[in-house]
Design an enzyme around this catalytic site. Structure first.
Site, PDB file in Angstrom:
ATOM      1  N   GLY A  21      -6.030   4.225   5.484  1.00 32.36           N
ATOM      2  CA  GLY A  21      -6.970   4.943   6.335  1.00 32.36           C
ATOM      3  C   GLY A  21      -7.536   4.080   7.445  1.00 32.36           C
ATOM      4  N   VAL A  22      -7.804   2.810   7.143  1.00 32.43           N
ATOM      5  CA  VAL A  22      -8.372   1.939   8.176  1.00 32.43           C
ATOM      6  C   VAL A  22      -7.402   1.729   9.333  1.00 32.43           C
ATOM      7  CG1 VAL A  22      -9.992   0.770   6.639  1.00 32.43           C
ATOM      8  CG2 VAL A  22      -7.707  -0.171   6.932  1.00 32.43           C
ATOM      9  N   GLU A  81      -7.928   2.601  13.241  1.00 24.58           N
ATOM     10  CA  GLU A  81      -7.581   1.601  14.253  1.00 24.58           C
ATOM     11  C   GLU A  81      -6.631   2.188  15.294  1.00 24.58           C
ATOM     12  OE1 GLU A  81      -7.110  -1.892  16.489  1.00 24.58           O
ATOM     13  OE2 GLU A  81      -8.636  -1.464  14.983  1.00 24.58           O
ATOM     14  N   ILE A 105       1.831   4.661   1.629  1.00 23.38           N
ATOM     15  CA  ILE A 105       0.832   5.496   2.296  1.00 23.38           C
ATOM     16  C   ILE A 105       0.157   4.634   3.359  1.00 23.38           C
ATOM     17  CG2 ILE A 105      -1.307   6.808   2.023  1.00 23.38           C
ATOM     18  CD1 ILE A 105      -0.465   7.250  -0.922  1.00 23.38           C
ATOM     19  N   HIS A 143       0.850  -1.210   0.000  1.00 23.29           N
ATOM     20  CA  HIS A 143       0.000   0.000   0.000  1.00 23.29           C
ATOM     21  C   HIS A 143       0.876   1.246   0.000  1.00 23.29           C
ATOM     22  CE1 HIS A 143      -3.239   2.770   1.388  1.00 23.29           C
ATOM     23  NE2 HIS A 143      -4.018   1.867   0.839  1.00 23.29           N
TER      24      HIS A 143
END
Length: 156
Positions: free
Chosen positions: A62-63, A67, A59, A53
């Site tokens: 987002g998840v 978290e 990067i 990623h």
């Protein structure tokens, strides 16, 4: 009024069941009871999610930012309620109003500012608001709810 508390990595690991590669908070500062805290995540290039990623353009997903905010909230409540070594398990129940504003990349220091919207000592379900920032710039924000389960997860 009591002084805000701090949780280093040793205390964090006594509260949260998470371990590498999914322990996403290095320190929690400014813990004001169950009301507010700031989590610190030093983003490094050797984290496994960066392999895919994205290759050549890492990067933080987002998840994983959300978290990290949730883990900060868990540490805040764990410190405030003295839950170290209690085999606490935390479960997401909902994520609302999530917005992503800035890329988070290796070398960044992610600061997760958490506030409690709903929850009380002895309660199982809590709701939080979180803002993740890099150098004062908003990277992500969300509201999320979680269930705190002290029924005894797997031993550490």
């Amino acid at each position: 009024m009591t002084e805000p508390q701090t949780a280093d990595i040793q205390l964090i690991q006594r509260i949260l069941p998470h371990r590498y590669p999914f322990l996403l908070v290095d320190r929690v500062e400014g813990i004001e009871g169950t009301q507010a805290a700031t989590g610190i995540k030093n983003v490094t290039a050797n984290e496994p999610h960066f392999q895919g990623h994205f290759p050549g353009h890492p990067i933080m997903p987002g998840v994983t930012i959300v978290e990290a905010m949730a883990q900060t909230a868990g540490v805040m409540v764990g410190v405030a309620l003295d839950l170290a070594d209690q085999r606490l398990l935390l479960y997401f129940m909902g994520i609302d109003k999530a917005k992503f504003r800035r890329k988070v990349v290796p070398g960044d220091v992610l600061e997760m500012r958490i506030e409690t919207l709903r929850g009380k000592p002895g309660g199982k379900v809590w709701k939080f608001s979180g803002r993740a920032e890099v150098a004062g710039e908003l990277a992500a924000e969300a509201e999320f709810s979680a269930m705190f389960d002290q029924s005894g997860g797997a031993p550490a």
